[in-house]
Design an enzyme around this catalytic site. Structure first.
Site, PDB file in Angstrom:
ATOM      1  N   LYS A  45      -4.697  -1.824   6.752  1.00 35.45           N
ATOM      2  CA  LYS A  45      -5.734  -2.732   6.307  1.00 35.45           C
ATOM      3  C   LYS A  45      -6.922  -2.685   7.259  1.00 35.45           C
ATOM      4  O   LYS A  45      -8.073  -2.680   6.850  1.00 35.45           O
ATOM      5  CB  LYS A  45      -5.155  -4.144   6.270  1.00 35.45           C
ATOM      6  CG  LYS A  45      -5.981  -5.132   5.485  1.00 35.45           C
ATOM      7  CD  LYS A  45      -5.311  -6.499   5.522  1.00 35.45           C
ATOM      8  CE  LYS A  45      -6.106  -7.513   4.709  1.00 35.45           C
ATOM      9  NZ  LYS A  45      -5.551  -8.854   4.868  1.00 35.45           N
ATOM     10  N   CYS A  81      -2.238  -8.176  22.395  1.00 31.82           N
ATOM     11  CA  CYS A  81      -3.027  -7.920  21.178  1.00 31.82           C
ATOM     12  C   CYS A  81      -2.504  -8.822  20.073  1.00 31.82           C
ATOM     13  O   CYS A  81      -1.344  -8.738  19.691  1.00 31.82           O
ATOM     14  CB  CYS A  81      -2.938  -6.458  20.737  1.00 31.82           C
ATOM     15  SG  CYS A  81      -3.744  -6.188  19.133  1.00 31.82           S
ATOM     16  N   LYS A 135      -3.648   6.866   9.887  1.00 31.59           N
ATOM     17  CA  LYS A 135      -2.643   6.028   9.268  1.00 31.59           C
ATOM     18  C   LYS A 135      -3.343   5.015   8.375  1.00 31.59           C
ATOM     19  O   LYS A 135      -4.347   4.432   8.747  1.00 31.59           O
ATOM     20  CB  LYS A 135      -1.841   5.274  10.329  1.00 31.59           C
ATOM     21  CG  LYS A 135      -0.666   4.529   9.712  1.00 31.59           C
ATOM     22  CD  LYS A 135      -0.056   3.513  10.651  1.00 31.59           C
ATOM     23  CE  LYS A 135       1.105   2.816   9.954  1.00 31.59           C
ATOM     24  NZ  LYS A 135       1.580   1.646  10.674  1.00 31.59           N
ATOM     25  N   CYS A 154      -1.259  -6.886  16.970  1.00 27.13           N
ATOM     26  CA  CYS A 154       0.059  -6.252  17.163  1.00 27.13           C
ATOM     27  C   CYS A 154       1.157  -7.291  17.398  1.00 27.13           C
ATOM     28  O   CYS A 154       2.327  -6.998  17.211  1.00 27.13           O
ATOM     29  CB  CYS A 154       0.056  -5.332  18.382  1.00 27.13           C
ATOM     30  SG  CYS A 154      -0.947  -3.867  18.223  1.00 27.13           S
ATOM     31  N   CYS A 160      -6.764  -2.282  22.591  1.00 25.18           N
ATOM     32  CA  CYS A 160      -5.455  -2.040  22.000  1.00 25.18           C
ATOM     33  C   CYS A 160      -5.398  -0.618  21.453  1.00 25.18           C
ATOM     34  O   CYS A 160      -6.293  -0.200  20.720  1.00 25.18           O
ATOM     35  CB  CYS A 160      -5.202  -3.037  20.867  1.00 25.18           C
ATOM     36  SG  CYS A 160      -3.832  -2.539  19.811  1.00 25.18           S
ATOM     37  N   HIS A 205       0.838  -1.195   0.000  1.00 22.80           N
ATOM     38  CA  HIS A 205       0.000   0.000   0.000  1.00 22.80           C
ATOM     39  C   HIS A 205       0.874   1.246   0.000  1.00 22.80           C
ATOM     40  O   HIS A 205       2.104   1.157  -0.068  1.00 22.80           O
ATOM     41  CB  HIS A 205      -1.012  -0.030   1.162  1.00 22.80           C
ATOM     42  CG  HIS A 205      -0.400  -0.095   2.536  1.00 22.80           C
ATOM     43  ND1 HIS A 205       0.477   0.854   3.006  1.00 22.80           N
ATOM     44  CD2 HIS A 205      -0.545  -1.003   3.532  1.00 22.80           C
ATOM     45  CE1 HIS A 205       0.829   0.551   4.238  1.00 22.80           C
ATOM     46  NE2 HIS A 205       0.240  -0.588   4.579  1.00 22.80           N
ATOM     47  N   HIS A 253      -5.192  -0.906  17.453  1.00 26.67           N
ATOM     48  CA  HIS A 253      -6.292  -1.539  16.733  1.00 26.67           C
ATOM     49  C   HIS A 253      -7.663  -1.245  17.326  1.00 26.67           C
ATOM     50  O   HIS A 253      -8.678  -1.566  16.712  1.00 26.67           O
ATOM     51  CB  HIS A 253      -6.070  -3.054  16.660  1.00 26.67           C
ATOM     52  CG  HIS A 253      -4.856  -3.412  15.862  1.00 26.67           C
ATOM     53  ND1 HIS A 253      -3.616  -3.596  16.434  1.00 26.67           N
ATOM     54  CD2 HIS A 253      -4.683  -3.565  14.534  1.00 26.67           C
ATOM     55  CE1 HIS A 253      -2.743  -3.879  15.488  1.00 26.67           C
ATOM     56  NE2 HIS A 253      -3.343  -3.854  14.331  1.00 26.67           N
ATOM     57  N   HIS A 270       3.918   1.495   2.393  1.00 26.41           N
ATOM     58  CA  HIS A 270       5.071   0.713   1.955  1.00 26.41           C
ATOM     59  C   HIS A 270       5.783   1.426   0.813  1.00 26.41           C
ATOM     60  O   HIS A 270       7.012   1.521   0.770  1.00 26.41           O
ATOM     61  CB  HIS A 270       4.647  -0.665   1.432  1.00 26.41           C
ATOM     62  CG  HIS A 270       3.900  -1.516   2.419  1.00 26.41           C
ATOM     63  ND1 HIS A 270       2.707  -2.110   2.106  1.00 26.41           N
ATOM     64  CD2 HIS A 270       4.181  -1.882   3.694  1.00 26.41           C
ATOM     65  CE1 HIS A 270       2.286  -2.831   3.147  1.00 26.41           C
ATOM     66  NE2 HIS A 270       3.163  -2.687   4.130  1.00 26.41           N
TER      67      HIS A 270
HETATM   68 ZN   LIG Z   1      -3.164  -4.093  18.391  1.00 21.19          ZN
END
Ligand SMILES: [Zn+2]
Length: 502
Positions: free
Chosen positions: A298, A126, A295, A129, A144, A18, A147, A21
């Site tokens: 996905k 998590c 940010k 993570c 988290c 993406h 997330h 990257h």
């Molecule tokens: Zn996480």
């Protein structure tokens, strides 16, 4: 010839390539191309991170073995980099035997040094993570922080790396190596993490089978950081007794995102110290390219596929935008309007217009043959300033500054033509002098711009009738004023950057 070794993070293959990257990988590519112009022996490394629980889960969901799953995703990264004209010299996958050898060697050295020990860990974990969190690190509702989803309570026997022993050594080392992390404010973040106190971290799992077994205890597999970070050594031949890995190591720059400062600037140097391996010469920390202020990831669903944008602005238009738009180190805000706006202003109106103008006037007023520049041209100083500014910009891993300096010469040359209006003059010595100056400026611009817009630079180079390739040129010798001698046919060709309606 000096060596120059630069790396990107390896990208986790649980998602396709993406914008985030692509951003880091383009910065690394442009920096590598600049160092090749300097005559350095460059090694540019990128690759894919293929172990861990998330890959195991994604493979299970796809009904594949983890290796088969990785084998379908890793080539998508390699293909994306080919399409973005990335000139990486190596592509490492953490499932390769050379990587296993390097990870085993590094783990064994740290274990032998007494810095890896068995312990029991329990905590909030998590899965996305692959990281434990303290209560203070979790959001108020126990979610988290990355997330924003519930964490699990885990308890298991782990080997731990005794990071807590390295606080003083790390602070001393950073004190002795000022400016090693660029930009400086990101270096201060790393120092803040170290001063804030260091916790031992887990380096193994027994609950997972998709990873590299610890050489002294095969019930455990290496967990995230010893596996992922070591890729930078694997590509140098570390762990292969027949290779002298110090031919490449230490690395000149690890390019990383700001979210992995802790792992790259705290964990990694401590691991290397423990293993008796020299520390990196530099880190260059980028911000995030935000989309709608978040940010891109996905899990948040706002993934921009960089390859779709090539269809709109071309490979060079996309590369130029990500390099020029955001000051490396700071967050940038990606927008389609911004992309098209910068394409139209900097590429269509400035670089493209200059190249077309020069070729048109040489065609009409100079019989299509480039005249020589004046040694005392008013543009010579602007050219010297552009070379100096580009050099200091790339040296600081500040692509936007390097390109700003380069575009300064483009603007100066366009202004010079507008002042002199050679298109209104009769053919003769005066027009020849002005066009010789403009051609020489354009030759220098083409070299300086080539790390960002390599295809376009090569095309301009050929249209100017210059010998060889733009990539054969060397800085500083070939960007000194007067390198262009004239006498070559200049070709106009099709527009380099047709304007895009916005
Ligand atoms: Zn996480």
């Amino acid at each position: 010839m000096s060596g120059f070794y630069v790396t990107t993070p390896i990208y986790y293959v649980n998602a396709e390539p993406h914008l985030g990257h692509a951003y880091t990988t383009i910065v690394g590519d442009a920096l590598s191309r600049w160092h090749r112009l300097l005559g350095d022996d460059v090694m540019y490394l990128t690759g894919t991170d293929e172990h861990g629980l998330k890959i195991r889960q994604a493979a299970d969901a796809a009904g594949q073995t983890p290796q088969a799953f990785c084998d379908t995703i890793a080539p998508k990264f390699a293909d994306a980099w080919t399409r973005l004209n990335i000139t990486n010299d190596d592509f490492i996958r953490t499932t390769e035997p050379r990587h296993y050898a390097a990870v085993e060697e590094l783990l064994q050295r740290c274990y032998d040094a007494g810095d890896i020990e068995l312990d029991t860990y329990s905590g909030k974990y998590c899965v996305a993570c692959e990281e434990y969190f303290t209560d203070e690190e979790l959001l108020e509702d126990g979610l988290c922080p990355i997330h924003k989803r519930p964490v699990d309570h885990f308890e298991e026997e782990n080997y731990f790396f005794r990071l807590s022993r390295f606080q003083d050594r790390l602070l001393k080392w950073y004190d002795e190596h000022p400016g090693v992390i660029k930009p400086e404010f990101r270096g201060n973040e790393a120092l803040g993490l170290i001063r804030g106190g260091l916790r031992d971290f887990s380096v193994s799992r027994t609950s997972l089978d998709w990873g590299i077994p610890l050489p002294w205890d095969e019930r455990h597999v290496a967990y995230v950081w010893f596996d992922a970070l070591t890729n930078y050594l694997s590509a140098t031949g570390f762990g292969d007794p027949s290779v002298d890995y110090t031919n490449r190591w230490p690395v000149d720059y690890h390019l990383i995102g700001k979210d992995i400062i802790r792992h790259h600037c705290v964990y990694w140097p401590a691991m290397l110290m423990s293993a008796g391996v020299d520390l990196p010469k530099g880190w260059a920390v980028g911000g995030w390219l935000l989309v709608d202020g978040e940010k891109m990831a996905k899990s948040t669903g706002n993934v921009v596929n960089p390859l779709d944008l090539i269809d709109v602005v071309g490979v060079d238009g996309f590369r130029y935008y990500v390099l020029a738009e955001t000051s490396y180190g700071s967050d940038g805000d990606f927008s389609f309007e911004g992309l098209v706006g910068r394409y139209n202003s900097d590429l269509a109106n400035n670089l493209g217009n200059l190249a077309a103008r020069v070729a048109t006037v040489v065609g009409k007023k100079c019989d299509g043959v480039g005249p020589a520049p004046r040694s005392d041209s008013p543009l010579a100083e602007a050219a010297a300033n552009a070379v100096a500014g580009a050099t200091s910009g790339w040296d600081a891993v500040a692509p936007s500054r390097a390109l700003d300096a380069t575009w300064g010469l483009i603007k100066a040359t366009n202004a010079y033509l507008e002042t002199n209006e050679p298109w209104k003059s009769e053919p003769g010595a005066e027009v020849n002098a002005v066009m010789g100056d403009a051609l020489e400026a354009l030759r220098i611009i083409t070299i300086l711009a080539s790390p960002a817009v390599p295809q376009t630079s090569e095309l301009i180079w050929q249209r100017l009738g210059l010998s060889g390739s733009v990539t054969d040129q060397r800085i500083p010798s070939d960007v000194e004023w007067g390198g262009y001698t004239g006498g070559a046919p200049v070709e106009k060709g099709t527009p380099l950057f047709p304007r895009i309606a916005s």
